[in-house]
Design an enzyme around this catalytic site. Structure first.
Site, short mmCIF file in Angstrom:
data_model
loop_
_atom_site.label_atom_id
_atom_site.label_comp_id
_atom_site.label_asym_id
_atom_site.label_seq_id
_atom_site.Cartn_x
_atom_site.Cartn_y
_atom_site.Cartn_z
N GLU A 247 0.96 -1.36 0.02
CA GLU A 247 0.10 -0.13 0.18
C GLU A 247 0.91 1.35 0.08
OE1 GLU A 247 -0.16 -2.36 2.11
OE2 GLU A 247 -2.22 -3.34 2.40
N ASP B 226 1.13 4.10 -3.08
CA ASP B 226 0.60 5.55 -2.81
C ASP B 226 1.76 6.63 -3.56
OD1 ASP B 226 -1.36 4.78 -0.94
OD2 ASP B 226 -0.63 5.24 0.66
N SER C 171 -7.62 2.69 -2.36
CA SER C 171 -6.14 3.19 -2.39
C SER C 171 -5.45 3.59 -3.27
CB SER C 171 -5.23 2.03 -1.39
OG SER C 171 -6.20 1.37 -0.64
N ASP D 244 -18.27 11.27 -16.83
CA ASP D 244 -19.36 10.53 -15.91
C ASP D 244 -19.21 9.18 -15.90
OD1 ASP D 244 -21.56 10.58 -14.42
OD2 ASP D 244 -22.78 11.61 -15.91
N VAL D 245 -19.43 8.41 -14.95
CA VAL D 245 -19.64 7.09 -15.16
C VAL D 245 -21.27 6.63 -14.67
CG1 VAL D 245 -18.72 4.93 -13.64
CG2 VAL D 245 -17.25 6.79 -14.00
N ASP E 196 -23.47 10.51 -8.43
CA ASP E 196 -24.18 8.99 -7.77
C ASP E 196 -23.00 8.62 -6.49
OD1 ASP E 196 -22.21 7.11 -8.80
OD2 ASP E 196 -22.61 7.92 -10.68
#
Ligand SMILES: *[C@@H]1O[C@H](CO)[C@@H](O)[C@H](O)[C@H]1NC(C)=O
Ligand SMILES: *[C@@H]1O[C@H](CO)[C@@H](O)[C@H](O)[C@H]1NC(C)=O
Ligand SMILES: *[C@@H]1O[C@H](CO)[C@@H](O)[C@H](O)[C@H]1NC(C)=O
Ligand SMILES: *[C@@H]1O[C@H](CO)[C@@H](O)[C@H](O)[C@H]1NC(C)=O
Ligand SMILES: *[C@@H]1O[C@H](CO)[C@@H](O)[C@H](O)[C@H]1NC(C)=O
Ligand SMILES: *[C@@H]1O[C@H](CO)[C@@H](O)[C@H](O)[C@H]1NC(C)=O
Length: 574
Positions: free
Chosen positions: A274, A278, A478, A524-525, A550
């Site tokens: 992780e 990042d 993440s 836009d998804v 949304d």
């Protein structure tokens, strides 16, 4: 908000009575805090009275109502005060606890012989080390034990604490007793799934830059710009992994290959997936921009790593403009006192012009049992804070090509049960609730709460170099959070070059984009749903993406040139 008049109350009755040996009334500060041991942690026995613990005291601040009003003004592009951020010194003058609060808490600690305390520049936190014996007397009720989880070890009290009634007016909560550090898990969904794995080259910086329309010249060049990732608990990145990542994947754009500054203890033999993710991705979108890491590996075992990061922000007058954080807890496991205070910490950051991005989580709408056979969705905090920008996740529609994006079914989203819906999002959320073709049953969520996420980015199939090995198929919000963070840093860069203030708290401006004619700033998804409770009523389905905002992918994913145009006025009026 908190009454300011408290500060004029002249009394330190409890301390006096205590000195006289008179019993005083005690109250719980966080009666609603969960005292469950989270999965993975094992009780290892009680502690000796001579063992040490470190506790954080969150002192009540002044003028939080004025701070809240100020944040609204400096973050609203239609307001004359837009971008007129405070320095840490100015912020301190506004919110620092009143002298009665400081002296009452100090006297209380001194009465118990606690002298090993550090404060922060804003004076609203005390960070004190004491023996377990002292802590258990200071906070009646508390009983400290040790818990371990793999390599990690913490000291916690699973019994609620009280304080003298008079102190309840001066302290919001005590940190380091109850809340366990949350695990961060990026998923490797591709493992063991040969159908997905065998053809796909995976998401790497060139793919991200292509999809979000970043050209070769879209890299940072302002020397005043910077960005940061906050990493918690035994999660280290290695500079060599970053250098190797950039060597393999960093072709075609100027970038840095080193993190410039690490705040906090750092260094361990093994890098974390992780932590590597990042830095590798914030530095691929926010390319050639100075990058910091706030690192809080669990070296001081009794501390809350998330609190450490907040304390650092309150103690450093110069910090990066953009912060990305992948960290979250179930709202229902936290006390309201704690969440409200952490929310004020985000307001403090907003007043300074900092942009704080949180990952929306990897459990879709989440699920909890609220009665026998009765379920509800489970919002996550700080994702549900109205003062941060929350980032959801998407996948490519055709996983083998750079195509449009669809919902990643893990993308965290929903409605807070604690924070009411902020004004900036009312119209957008109402529109969704009125037009969505299929909504989950009303009993599963609180449609009057703060709704999230606000935005999204790809969260699927990333390449990450960790411990010198390139690893494919890394997934989770993440990943989307640092990607969007780097893109906002690029916009800050261009703003700084024009002498404009940085973006600061993004949401008020973000939710105005569509109605101000900038609807192409975000892709836009509109297809796909995220996961939720596996019961008969909802059958594993939470909310579904839809045109415009949304609660799965927010407003969508970044189209850099249009997003930049929207946030970089052509003509600057001075
Ligand atoms: C507790 O802290 C004190 C001073 O900070 C130190 O002298 C002592 O050794 C510590 N006790 C334990 C058990 O670690
Ligand atoms: C805050 O910074 C000062 C010096 O800059 C330091 O002495 C103090 O220990 C810091 N506070 C915390 C809680 O780390
Ligand atoms: C950005 O990318 C999209 C799709 O990849 C494309 O249709 C569009 O023309 C690109 N450029 C701009 C300036 O929007
Ligand atoms: C990278 O950033 C530095 C300032 O930090 C700047 O001088 C340099 O020109 C930038 N490189 C590119 C290719 O823009
Ligand atoms: C950049 O930083 C320098 C000092 O570090 C300062 O003098 C200058 O005004 C800053 N420029 C901008 C555009 O903020
Ligand atoms: C719904 O949210 C509001 C705040 O937005 C809160 O007051 C209320 O208690 C919540 N309801 C439930 C059932 O959690």
């Amino acid at each position: 908000m908190r009454p300011i008049s408290l500060c004029h109350r002249v009394s330190s009755l409890a301390a006096l009575l205590l000195c006289l040996g008179v019993p005083v009334q005690c109250v719980f500060l966080e009666p609603d805090q969960s005292l469950r041991v989270p999965e993975g942690w094992t009780f290892m026995g009680c502690l000796a009275a001579s063992d040490n613990v470190t506790l954080t005291f969150a002192l009540k601040q002044q003028r939080v109502d004025i701070l809240q009003d100020l944040v609204e003004r400096v973050s609203n592009p239609d307001c004359p005060l837009y971008g007129m951020y405070l320095t840490l010194e100015e912020l301190t003058a506004l919110i620092k606890p009143c002298s009665l609060t400081i002296s009452t808490v100090q006297k209380w600690l001194q009465t118990f012989g606690i002298g090993d305390c550090q404060t922060v520049q804003t004076l609203d936190f005390l960070w004190c080390t004491m023996t377990v014996g002292t802590a258990e007397k200071l906070l009646p009720g508390s009983e400290f034990s040790r818990y371990v989880n793999g390599q990690k070890s913490v000291v916690r009290s699973l019994v609620p604490y009280k304080v003298y009634e008079e102190l309840a007016d001066h302290i919001d909560f005590v940190g380091g007793l109850h809340r366990f550090p949350m695990e961060r898990k990026v998923l490797s969904r591709g493992w063991g799934n040969p159908h997905q794995g065998s053809f796909h080259l995976g998401v790497m910086p060139s793919i991200i830059r292509q999809r979000y329309n970043l050209s070769v010249s879209d890299v940072g060049s302002s020397s005043n710009n910077s960005q940061a990732c906050a990493q918690f608990l035994e999660q280290y990145f290695h500079q060599q992994d970053l250098a190797e990542f950039m060597q393999i994947f960093g072709g075609g754009f100027s970038h840095c290959s080193r993190v410039d500054r690490v705040v906090g203890p750092h260094g361990g033999p093994k890098a974390g997936l992780e932590a590597s993710l990042d830095v590798e991705y914030i530095m691929s979108t926010g390319a050639n921009i100075s990058t910091w890491v706030f690192s809080n590996p669990g070296r001081y075992e009794s501390q809350e790593p998330f609190m450490d990061w907040l304390l650092s922000l309150s103690n450093l007058s110069s910090v990066p403009w953009v912060h990305t954080v992948s960290y979250g807890d179930d709202e229902d496991s936290l006390s309201v006192a704690y969440m409200e205070r952490i929310n004020v910490e985000f307001m403090k950051a907003a007043a300074r012009g900092l942009t704080i991005l949180f990952a929306s989580g990897d459990d879709g709408a989440g699920c909890r049992t609220v009665g026998k056979g009765i379920h509800a969705f489970r919002p996550s905090f700080p994702a549900s804070s109205p003062y941060v920008t929350t980032v959801g996740g998407t996948s490519f529609k055709n996983p083998f090509q750079v195509t449009c994006e669809v919902t990643d079914y893990i993308s965290g989203g929903g409605f807070s049960n604690v924070f009411p819906m902020p004004d900036y999002q009312v119209a957008a959320v109402k529109h969704y609730l009125m037009t969505a073709s299929k909504l989950p049953p009303e009993s599963y969520y609180n449609s009057s709460g703060r709704a999230y996420p606000d935005i999204a980015a790809l969260s699927d199939n990333y390449w990450v170099v960790t411990n010198r090995i390139p690893i494919p198929w890394v997934s989770g919000t993440s990943a989307s959070t640092p990607v969007f963070g780097g893109i906002l840093s690029l916009i800050n860069d261009k703003r700084l070059q024009k002498g404009l203030p940085p973006l600061g708290f993004l949401n008020p401006a973000l939710y105005k984009l569509h109605s101000s004619g900038n609807s192409s700033a975000l892709f836009d998804v509109t297809t796909g749903c995220h996961l939720s409770c596996l019961d008969e009523k909802v059958q594993g389905q939470g909310f579904c993406a839809a045109p415009l905002w949304d609660p799965v992918t927010g407003w969508g994913t970044p189209n850099f040139p249009q997003l930049l145009r929207a946030f970089l006025p052509e003509r600057v009026s001075v």
